[in-house]
Design an enzyme around this catalytic site. Structure first.
Site, PDB file in Angstrom:
ATOM      1  N   HIS A 305       0.850  -1.199   0.000  1.00 28.93           N
ATOM      2  CA  HIS A 305       0.000   0.000   0.000  1.00 28.93           C
ATOM      3  C   HIS A 305       0.875   1.234   0.000  1.00 28.93           C
ATOM      4  O   HIS A 305       1.942   1.229   0.610  1.00 28.93           O
ATOM      5  CB  HIS A 305      -0.904   0.000   1.244  1.00 28.93           C
ATOM      6  CG  HIS A 305      -2.076   0.902   1.107  1.00 28.93           C
ATOM      7  ND1 HIS A 305      -2.019   2.231   1.419  1.00 28.93           N
ATOM      8  CD2 HIS A 305      -3.324   0.666   0.649  1.00 28.93           C
ATOM      9  CE1 HIS A 305      -3.197   2.779   1.173  1.00 28.93           C
ATOM     10  NE2 HIS A 305      -4.004   1.860   0.700  1.00 28.93           N
ATOM     11  N   ASP A 362      -7.967  -5.446   0.151  1.00 35.98           N
ATOM     12  CA  ASP A 362      -8.448  -6.253  -0.982  1.00 35.98           C
ATOM     13  C   ASP A 362      -8.040  -7.710  -0.911  1.00 35.98           C
ATOM     14  O   ASP A 362      -8.522  -8.527  -1.685  1.00 35.98           O
ATOM     15  CB  ASP A 362      -7.915  -5.657  -2.297  1.00 35.98           C
ATOM     16  CG  ASP A 362      -8.540  -4.320  -2.577  1.00 35.98           C
ATOM     17  OD1 ASP A 362      -9.728  -4.168  -2.262  1.00 35.98           O
ATOM     18  OD2 ASP A 362      -7.853  -3.437  -3.093  1.00 35.98           O
TER      19      ASP A 362
HETATM   20  N1  CMC Z   1       4.130  -7.464  -4.877  1.00 36.72           N
HETATM   21  C1  CMC Z   1       5.468  -7.434  -5.077  1.00 36.72           C
HETATM   22  N2  CMC Z   1       6.228  -6.339  -4.945  1.00 36.72           N
HETATM   23  C2  CMC Z   1       5.605  -5.184  -4.603  1.00 36.72           C
HETATM   24  C3  CMC Z   1       4.209  -5.146  -4.367  1.00 36.72           C
HETATM   25  C4  CMC Z   1       3.477  -6.343  -4.512  1.00 36.72           C
HETATM   26  N3  CMC Z   1       2.147  -6.348  -4.317  1.00 36.72           N
HETATM   27  N4  CMC Z   1       3.844  -3.880  -4.045  1.00 36.72           N
HETATM   28  C5  CMC Z   1       4.969  -3.154  -4.066  1.00 36.72           C
HETATM   29  N5  CMC Z   1       6.035  -3.955  -4.397  1.00 36.72           N
HETATM   30  C6  CMC Z   1       7.440  -3.531  -4.467  1.00 36.72           C
HETATM   31  C7  CMC Z   1       7.712  -2.769  -5.741  1.00 36.72           C
HETATM   32  O1  CMC Z   1       8.141  -3.613  -6.786  1.00 36.72           O
HETATM   33  C8  CMC Z   1       8.779  -1.791  -5.298  1.00 36.72           C
HETATM   34  O2  CMC Z   1      10.008  -2.478  -5.299  1.00 36.72           O
HETATM   35  P1  CMC Z   1      11.374  -1.674  -5.636  1.00 36.72           P
HETATM   36  O3  CMC Z   1      11.505  -0.625  -4.576  1.00 36.72           O
HETATM   37  O4  CMC Z   1      12.410  -2.741  -5.559  1.00 36.72           O
HETATM   38  O5  CMC Z   1      11.186  -1.103  -7.004  1.00 36.72           O
HETATM   39  C9  CMC Z   1       8.423  -1.485  -3.842  1.00 36.72           C
HETATM   40  O6  CMC Z   1       7.670  -2.636  -3.397  1.00 36.72           O
HETATM   41  C10 CMC Z   1       7.568  -0.235  -3.675  1.00 36.72           C
HETATM   42  O7  CMC Z   1       6.477  -0.327  -4.563  1.00 36.72           O
HETATM   43  P2  CMC Z   1       5.818   0.923  -5.304  1.00 36.72           P
HETATM   44  O8  CMC Z   1       5.042   0.443  -6.482  1.00 36.72           O
HETATM   45  O9  CMC Z   1       6.867   1.964  -5.532  1.00 36.72           O
HETATM   46  O10 CMC Z   1       4.861   1.435  -4.173  1.00 36.72           O
HETATM   47  P3  CMC Z   1       3.602   2.320  -4.380  1.00 36.72           P
HETATM   48  O11 CMC Z   1       3.344   2.966  -3.082  1.00 36.72           O
HETATM   49  O12 CMC Z   1       3.738   3.202  -5.571  1.00 36.72           O
HETATM   50  O13 CMC Z   1       2.459   1.228  -4.727  1.00 36.72           O
HETATM   51  C11 CMC Z   1       0.616  -0.201  -4.631  1.00 36.72           C
HETATM   52  C12 CMC Z   1       1.440   0.858  -3.891  1.00 36.72           C
HETATM   53  C13 CMC Z   1      -0.664  -0.508  -3.818  1.00 36.72           C
HETATM   54  C14 CMC Z   1       0.177   0.320  -5.999  1.00 36.72           C
HETATM   55  C15 CMC Z   1       1.473  -1.499  -4.775  1.00 36.72           C
HETATM   56  O14 CMC Z   1       1.850  -2.006  -3.517  1.00 36.72           O
HETATM   57  C16 CMC Z   1       0.756  -2.583  -5.599  1.00 36.72           C
HETATM   58  O15 CMC Z   1       0.789  -2.543  -6.831  1.00 36.72           O
HETATM   59  N6  CMC Z   1       0.054  -3.542  -4.902  1.00 36.72           N
HETATM   60  C17 CMC Z   1      -0.722  -4.531  -5.588  1.00 36.72           C
HETATM   61  C18 CMC Z   1      -2.067  -3.930  -5.968  1.00 36.72           C
HETATM   62  C19 CMC Z   1      -2.990  -3.754  -4.773  1.00 36.72           C
HETATM   63  O16 CMC Z   1      -3.141  -4.648  -3.957  1.00 36.72           O
HETATM   64  N7  CMC Z   1      -3.650  -2.577  -4.712  1.00 36.72           N
HETATM   65  C20 CMC Z   1      -4.649  -2.299  -3.698  1.00 36.72           C
HETATM   66  C21 CMC Z   1      -4.279  -1.145  -2.817  1.00 36.72           C
HETATM   67  S1  CMC Z   1      -5.356  -1.054  -1.397  1.00 36.72           S
HETATM   68  C22 CMC Z   1      -6.897  -0.646  -2.022  1.00 36.72           C
HETATM   69  C23 CMC Z   1      -6.984   0.752  -2.501  1.00 36.72           C
HETATM   70  O17 CMC Z   1      -6.718   1.686  -1.726  1.00 36.72           O
HETATM   71  O18 CMC Z   1      -7.348   0.951  -3.658  1.00 36.72           O
END
Ligand code: CMC
Length: 427
Positions: A305, A362
């Site tokens: 998240h 989720d």
């Molecule tokens: N699985 C594997 N690696 C992950 C995941 C995951 N679910 N989420 C983040 N990472 C890694 C990512 O690859 C990155 O690694 P690095 O620093 O080595 O490049 C690091 O963790 C940080 O990720 P980010 O994408 O920069 O973080 P963010 O804050 O931009 O993304 C997120 C947050 C929710 C989009 C992401 O965690 C994700 O894509 N999760 C899966 C989708 C999901 O479950 N979304 C629902 C969110 S809760 C409901 C809502 O509020 O809508």
């Protein structure tokens, strides 16, 4: 204001006020930065930017805290109802019995949609994704309710807010009925908000529908868990759309479009699809390895998240609710076992520990929703239904904020500098 932030650029020393909220990180007020320096700040994804002031919802992502108007989400989910939470978000305080009865009655009185709106559905293919239908039909509400689109009139704003909260279950149920080829059901105002939605979704005109109280309670709790979440992508979309003076129905349609994405509301659908793909617990290590592989775009859906760097407090309630629903419906789903094992393995894996990736709301919601009988394509629709109150409450707050301006971010331009047009024959 606590102190000033010192800032130096091109030999110029500047000071910017630091503002403190009631709780949470301070913010540096840089509104004068461009006028004083000619420079912008660069913050893709707004990871360090507060776009507004708000009194609605507070999140401490490190501690896993979520408060609505000061009340912890766990207490609200355990002790209140979705109608109470709607009242709280819209009005700032929990209602007393009289206020709650009046509010519930008002919402109930707005559950029917204009009869002509039903004809919109026929324009969609039967296999249309219900979120595509939601974007279109909710946007179309502004063509039906002209008497509540004057955003400068507080009374009209409140009527539009009530209409949106009230009609969303009716439209969501219609989107479902259309996809399965069954007749639409009119609302039954003798039922609760959530009971009415369950009946409109799963009932048929040919026989009476009995609402299962355990399912009604679980569904109501799921709505509470999704009611608001401060300045997330869809809420910021609603605020941005509203900042231009667009009417509330159009703004909420914009929020629905944003919510649909798999990184946001679409993650509940993606999480369940992922659990299906994993199938049995033996295959979990393979998927964990893929999630960690930089060359594989796969991510564990329902994990991680932007704000929570701890267990999402909504996921805790959700996990408990799965057990209650399974017990009430006397079902067992091996996917729940797979989900529990996946969580356990991920939480003990260095990659997820170091990056502070925990289950989010989720991760478990899909397992419950499919036990109740919803197809995966409806999951994000349910999120939109519940989030509508947050969107309208945030939209109302924005309209009455004296600091509110049209949202207009700037950019770091990296394209070609000025050049002369080359006629087609000379290219
Ligand atoms: N699985 C594997 N690696 C992950 C995941 C995951 N679910 N989420 C983040 N990472 C890694 C990512 O690859 C990155 O690694 P690095 O620093 O080595 O490049 C690091 O963790 C940080 O990720 P980010 O994408 O920069 O973080 P963010 O804050 O931009 O993304 C997120 C947050 C929710 C989009 C992401 O965690 C994700 O894509 N999760 C899966 C989708 C999901 O479950 N979304 C629902 C969110 S809760 C409901 C809502 O509020 O809508």
């Amino acid at each position: 204001m606590t102190e000033a932030a010192q800032f130096a650029l091109s030999g110029k020393e500047l000071e910017y006020p630091v503002l403190s909220g009631s709780v949470g990180p301070d913010v540096v007020d840089i509104r004068k930065l461009y006028a004083q320096t000619g420079a912008f700040t660069y913050d893709p994804g707004f990871t360090s930017t507060a776009s507004c002031q708000s009194k609605l919802t507070y999140i401490d992502g490190d501690e896993g805290v979520l408060l609505h108007r000061g009340y912890p989400i766990g207490e609200l989910a355990e002790q209140s109802t979705f109608m109470e939470v709607c009242y709280l978000l819209l009005n700032g305080e929990l209602p007393d019995q009289g206020e709650l009865d009046h509010f519930s009655h008002t919402i109930t009185r707005h559950t029917m949609v204009h009869e002509q709106l039903a004809q919109f559905f026929r324009g969609f293919r039967r296999d249309a994704h219900p979120m595509a239908i939601m974007c279109g039909v909710v946007g179309a509400l502004s063509a039906f309710y002209h008497d509540s689109t004057d955003i400068h009139d507080p009374q009209q704003r409140m009527i539009a807010s009530h209409r949106l909260i009230a009609k969303m279950p009716t439209i969501a149920a219609m989107a479902y009925k259309y996809s399965v080829g069954q007749p639409f059901l009119y609302p039954d105002n003798s039922l609760s908000y959530t009971g009415n939605f369950l009946r409109m979704t799963f009932g048929v005109p040919a026989e009476p529908y009995e609402v299962n109280p355990a399912v009604e309670r679980a569904m109501d709790r799921i709505f509470i868990l999704h009611a608001d979440h401060e300045q997330n992508a869809s809420t910021s979309t609603v605020r941005l759309a509203g900042s231009s003076g667009a009417n509330p129905f159009a703004c909420i349609a914009a929020g629905i479009a944003c919510l649909w994405g798999p990184a946001h509301g679409g993650a509940n659908e993606a999480a369940l699809n992922m659990l299906h793909e994993i199938g049995t617990p033996e295959r979990i290590p393979e998927f964990i390895a893929r999630a960690k592989d930089k060359n594989d775009p796969f991510r564990l859906m329902g994990f991680g998240h932007r704000v929570y760097k701890n267990y999402d407090p909504r996921a805790t309630v959700m996990q408990k609710t799965v057990r209650e629903v399974f017990e009430a419906l006397n079902v067992q789903d091996p996917l729940f076992e797979t989900a529990l094992r996946l969580e356990e393995l991920a939480l003990n894996d260095d990659y997820f520990v170091e990056k502070k990736l925990f289950p989010n709301v989720d991760f478990y919601s899909g397992v419950i929703l499919s036990a109740i009988g919803f197809p995966t394509s409806m999951f994000t629709v349910l999120f939109a239904l519940a989030r509508t109150v947050g969107w309208v409450a945030q939209w109302n707050e924005m309209i009455t904020d004296p600091d509110q301006k049209i949202g207009r971010p700037r950019q770091l331009y990296t394209g070609p500098t000025q050049r002369s047009y080359v006629p087609l024959t000379q290219r």
